[in-house]
Design an enzyme around this catalytic site. Structure first.
Site, PDB file in Angstrom:
ATOM      1  N   CYS A   2       0.850  -1.182   0.000  1.00  0.00           N
ATOM      2  CA  CYS A   2       0.000   0.000   0.000  1.00  0.00           C
ATOM      3  C   CYS A   2       0.893   1.242   0.000  1.00  0.00           C
ATOM      4  O   CYS A   2       1.866   1.311   0.733  1.00  0.00           O
ATOM      5  CB  CYS A   2      -0.949   0.087   1.182  1.00  0.00           C
ATOM      6  N   ARG A  27       4.153  -0.487  -4.753  1.00  0.00           N
ATOM      7  CA  ARG A  27       3.875  -0.963  -3.397  1.00  0.00           C
ATOM      8  C   ARG A  27       2.561  -1.726  -3.314  1.00  0.00           C
ATOM      9  O   ARG A  27       2.269  -2.367  -2.299  1.00  0.00           O
ATOM     10  CB  ARG A  27       3.823   0.223  -2.422  1.00  0.00           C
ATOM     11  N   TRP A  73      -2.931  -2.733  -1.738  1.00  0.00           N
ATOM     12  CA  TRP A  73      -2.671  -4.167  -1.873  1.00  0.00           C
ATOM     13  C   TRP A  73      -3.591  -4.813  -0.847  1.00  0.00           C
ATOM     14  O   TRP A  73      -3.392  -4.673   0.358  1.00  0.00           O
ATOM     15  CB  TRP A  73      -1.210  -4.490  -1.567  1.00  0.00           C
ATOM     16  N   ASN A  99      -2.101   2.329   5.635  1.00  0.00           N
ATOM     17  CA  ASN A  99      -1.226   1.234   5.226  1.00  0.00           C
ATOM     18  C   ASN A  99      -0.951   0.421   6.477  1.00  0.00           C
ATOM     19  O   ASN A  99      -0.554   0.972   7.499  1.00  0.00           O
ATOM     20  CB  ASN A  99       0.079   1.841   4.670  1.00  0.00           C
ATOM     21  N   GLY A 100      -1.200  -0.894   6.430  1.00  0.00           N
ATOM     22  CA  GLY A 100      -0.991  -1.740   7.599  1.00  0.00           C
ATOM     23  C   GLY A 100      -2.221  -2.587   7.860  1.00  0.00           C
ATOM     24  O   GLY A 100      -3.071  -2.745   6.980  1.00  0.00           O
ATOM     25  N   GLU A 480      16.416 -19.272  -6.225  1.00  0.00           N
ATOM     26  CA  GLU A 480      16.138 -17.908  -6.687  1.00  0.00           C
ATOM     27  C   GLU A 480      15.646 -17.918  -8.133  1.00  0.00           C
ATOM     28  O   GLU A 480      14.723 -17.182  -8.491  1.00  0.00           O
ATOM     29  CB  GLU A 480      17.409 -17.055  -6.515  1.00  0.00           C
ATOM     30  N   LYS A 484      12.078 -16.440  -9.294  1.00  0.00           N
ATOM     31  CA  LYS A 484      11.930 -15.405 -10.329  1.00  0.00           C
ATOM     32  C   LYS A 484      10.937 -15.866 -11.394  1.00  0.00           C
ATOM     33  O   LYS A 484      10.060 -15.113 -11.796  1.00  0.00           O
ATOM     34  CB  LYS A 484      13.276 -15.104 -11.033  1.00  0.00           C
ATOM     35  N   GLU A 487       7.232 -15.986 -10.001  1.00  0.00           N
ATOM     36  CA  GLU A 487       6.567 -14.731  -9.615  1.00  0.00           C
ATOM     37  C   GLU A 487       6.257 -13.806 -10.789  1.00  0.00           C
ATOM     38  O   GLU A 487       5.289 -13.060 -10.724  1.00  0.00           O
ATOM     39  CB  GLU A 487       7.318 -13.996  -8.497  1.00  0.00           C
ATOM     40  N   HIS A 503      15.833 -38.172  -4.473  1.00  0.00           N
ATOM     41  CA  HIS A 503      15.079 -38.499  -3.254  1.00  0.00           C
ATOM     42  C   HIS A 503      13.597 -38.160  -3.396  1.00  0.00           C
ATOM     43  O   HIS A 503      12.884 -38.072  -2.397  1.00  0.00           O
ATOM     44  CB  HIS A 503      15.681 -37.768  -2.050  1.00  0.00           C
ATOM     45  N   LYS A 602       5.687  -4.732  -3.809  1.00  0.00           N
ATOM     46  CA  LYS A 602       7.129  -4.673  -3.644  1.00  0.00           C
ATOM     47  C   LYS A 602       7.565  -4.866  -2.197  1.00  0.00           C
ATOM     48  O   LYS A 602       8.423  -5.664  -1.902  1.00  0.00           O
ATOM     49  CB  LYS A 602       7.637  -3.330  -4.172  1.00  0.00           C
TER      50      LYS A 602
HETATM   51  O1  M6R Z   1      12.544  -5.982   0.863  1.00  0.00           O
HETATM   52  P1  M6R Z   1      12.952  -7.372   1.205  1.00  0.00           P
HETATM   53  O2  M6R Z   1      14.258  -7.756   0.640  1.00  0.00           O
HETATM   54  O3  M6R Z   1      12.862  -7.662   2.666  1.00  0.00           O
HETATM   55  O4  M6R Z   1      11.863  -8.290   0.480  1.00  0.00           O
HETATM   56  C1  M6R Z   1      11.845  -9.670   0.688  1.00  0.00           C
HETATM   57  C2  M6R Z   1      10.875 -10.330  -0.252  1.00  0.00           C
HETATM   58  O5  M6R Z   1       9.573  -9.858  -0.056  1.00  0.00           O
HETATM   59  C3  M6R Z   1      11.284 -10.118  -1.714  1.00  0.00           C
HETATM   60  O6  M6R Z   1      12.574 -10.553  -1.956  1.00  0.00           O
HETATM   61  C4  M6R Z   1      10.309 -10.858  -2.647  1.00  0.00           C
HETATM   62  O7  M6R Z   1      10.429 -12.237  -2.469  1.00  0.00           O
HETATM   63  C5  M6R Z   1      10.560 -10.467  -4.090  1.00  0.00           C
HETATM   64  N1  M6R Z   1       9.310 -10.325  -4.772  1.00  0.00           N
HETATM   65  C6  M6R Z   1      11.383 -11.470  -4.819  1.00  0.00           C
HETATM   66  O8  M6R Z   1      11.620 -11.100  -6.134  1.00  0.00           O
END
Ligand code: M6R
Length: 607
Positions: A2, A27, A73, A99-100, A480, A484, A487, A503, A602
């Site tokens: 948000c 955000r 969000w 926000n929260g 990772e 990527k 997402e 396994h 984000k």
């Molecule tokens: O701001 P941060 O690094 O704490 O964020 C952590 C995760 O929310 C962030 O890495 C998220 O997984 C991303 N969307 C990954 O690309």
């Protein structure tokens, strides 16, 4: 999570608010709205959808020189027009953005409803407007101060009242809020990007603080009316850093920035004379660093993968027992804080709720917690006991890319520092230092192979499932790569240690499920090749990320993405960049919104 923006000044507020919201859209982007005040009248415009949808319904002649805005969000209540912010009380005189999460909203709502308040949305946030209204006796700041202690949960709030034209009251508890100081204008926002076109002077609010702004200034205090003097800070980011700069998306720009961002992360931190890393912000003496017997790294998402790489490296190179843990799990496991353990929390945004709360829990138990963060002035660096800024510049795309390689750079320098204080010789330290220094050039080489990576991505992007497999330092990189891909392209992908597939996961292998193997030129290479053969034997398609010049992989892999040969410890950098590009090109080919993928935001400031 948000975005909040507020403006008081001389300009037409709607334009400033819409521009601020556009910058905050990363955000949260499921709905948005603004409320603008003029001559004792508040006008709210809000809708489901992105800022461009909101802009299309805001009347061009909407008059008013102050107002508040929000990009959402969703947490409570589905994504629709009514649940979009701002929310108002029954009279429509009070309007708020939040926000929260208000954890006790249902108790408060029941009480307010029994007092005759009528609610229009399913959100937790609307309760704030009615609560403030029920406590209002002609002074909005006073009403917010009375309401704040009754709210349980987290909030960054901006609030206006029709009878107090030109005034915005902000309150913070657990969700970021920063005010910007202009000439005859003031701003309030959940992060500085919203106000950077207008001012570089910022004041970061702390939890429990209330701010009152009008066009001419601000006052900060707490709920007991105690005045608080705040430090004005300068925002260092450049405006062009928050723009796309000729790239079609922020994500592509940020991937291609990595030679530069990695260089910035190491700038002034390589001490060649004594072959070590120099990290000024740790706030620890040499003897304190020498006493460290264990390192625990705590993070989530991509930052967690950086933590995993660092834990492996610290253990193998610096010989310090090290572990990486998910911050969301640390907070609730009643963590043991060992004597002589050093904790790191790693977070690009510095605001991730899971990581922030884990840090506070560890600190409550007496831990020394250092932060590795990107956003200057964010909550984690302010509350940690020291740490390192990675200086990546703003990362706007939801998928984290350049922050990962910069986090690794900082953590590699820390490893070198710890190793050199212990057993590592000057010569061995120099080799690591030189390797780290060569990273920008090597990453640039990987990026110059982008077209070949695009071709492979286009060949495979119609597949519905992928496995990403790596070992050692590159096992977290496989995780990772899978993160990527899922997402931003919405393709199902899982990462495993290449050794683990036998396994269980090997049951998934068939012609429809390609495997992306990470095959660096390191001591585990032959083991990875054995796993590749096991997959090949089951007719699995194989893409290999491998070092140029070895014929043996050609026979096994269906496609190969080449990376340059380098010091073993550098492969996480050289492997992750092609994986970022692979995910990116798959997502683009599938027509996804790579910068703002569905359901995500984000900076995840709620648990
Ligand atoms: O701001 P941060 O690094 O704490 O964020 C952590 C995760 O929310 C962030 O890495 C998220 O997984 C991303 N969307 C990954 O690309």
């Amino acid at each position: 999570m948000c975005g909040i923006v507020g403006y008081c000044g001389v300009k037409q507020a709607s334009e400033v608010l819409l521009e601020g919201l556009k910058r905050l859209e990363y955000r949260g982007y499921d709905s948005a709205g603004i409320c603008v005040g003029e001559g004792g009248c508040l006008t709210t415009v809000k809708c489901k959808g992105k800022i461009r949808e909101l802009r299309s319904i805001v009347p061009v002649d909407l008059k008013g020189t102050y107002g508040i805005g929000h990009t959402r969000w969703a947490t409570h209540g589905e994504v629709n027009d009514q649940n979009a912010h701002p929310h108002s009380d029954c009279s429509g005189n009070i309007s708020i953005v939040h926000n929260g999460i208000i954890e006790n909203y249902s108790v408060l709502k029941e009480k307010l409803q029994s007092d005759g308040h009528v609610f229009k949305s399913d959100t937790d946030s609307e309760v704030i407007a009615h609560l403030v209204s029920s406590l209002y006796t002609g002074d909005l700041e006073k009403a917010v101060k009375l309401a704040a202690p009754l709210l349980k949960g987290t909030y960054g709030i901006a609030c206006v009242h029709a009878d107090e034209p030109g005034v915005i009251i902000g309150a913070r508890n657990g969700s970021p809020l920063v005010l910007g100081i202009g000439n005859d204008e003031m701003f309030l926002a959940s992060d500085v990007t919203a106000m950077m076109s207008y001012t570089r002077q910022a004041v970061y609010l702390e939890d429990g603080e209330i701010v009152r702004i009008d066009a001419h200034g601000y006052t900060t205090s707490d709920v007991t009316d105690r005045a608080i003097t705040k430090k004005i800070e300068h925002i260092d980011w450049e405006l062009q850093e928050i723009e796309k700069g000729g790239f079609p998306t922020y994500m592509e720009k940020e991937i291609f920035e990595q030679p530069l961002s990695v260089e910035r992360a190491m700038k002034g931190r390589l001490d060649k004379e004594i072959a070590t890393g120099h990290l000024g912000g740790l706030n620890m003496t040499s003897s304190e660093l020498l006493n460290v017997e264990r390192v625990k790294l705590v993070a989530t998402g991509t930052s967690y993968h950086a933590a995993m790489v660092a834990a492996y490296l610290l253990e193998t190179v610096a010989r310090i027992p090290s572990t990486a843990e998910l911050s969301s799990e640390v907070r609730y496991k009643n963590p043991v804080v060992e004597r002589n353990a050093l904790h790191f929390v790693i977070s690009q945004s510095g605001e991730t709720a899971d990581t922030l709360y884990a840090m506070r829990e560890l600190q409550r138990k007496g831990a020394r917690v250092l932060g590795i963060c990107n956003v200057v002035g964010s909550t984690i660096p302010r509350e940690s006991d020291g740490g390192v800024y990675i200086h990546s510049g703003p990362e706007i795309a939801v998928a984290s890319t350049k922050a990962f390689t910069s986090q690794l750079t900082a953590l590699y320098l820390f490893t070198l520092l710890m190793a050199r204080m212990r057993h590592l010789s000057f010569e061995a330290g120099s080799r690591i230092l030189e390797a780290i220094e060569s990273l920008p050039g090597l990453i640039a080489q990987v990026l110059s192979n982008a077209d070949a990576i695009k071709t492979v991505a286009h060949k495979y992007c119609a597949h519905g499932n992928f496995l990403f497999l790596g070992r050692g330092l590159n096992y977290p990189v496989a995780l990772e790569g899978a993160l990527k891909l899922k997402e931003i392209s919405y393709i199902h992908a899982e990462g495993y240690s290449a050794a683990e597939i036998k396994h269980g996961p090997i049951a998934l292998i068939n012609e429809e499920t390609p495997s992306m193997f990470l095959v660096p030129d390191d001591r585990l290479r032959d083991k990875v090749i054995t796993s590749m053969k096991e997959v090949k034997a089951r007719k699995g398609k194989i893409i290999a990320l491998a070092v140029n010049g070895h014929g043996d992989i050609d026979e096994i892999a269906d496609d190969i993405i080449y990376v340059p040969k380098a010091n073993d410890i550098l492969y996480p950098f050289l492997m992750v960049v092609p994986l970022q590009l692979f995910a990116y090109y798959c997502a683009r080919k599938l027509g996804r919104d790579v910068d703002q993928p569905r359901n995500l935001a984000k900076s995840v400031t709620v648990e």
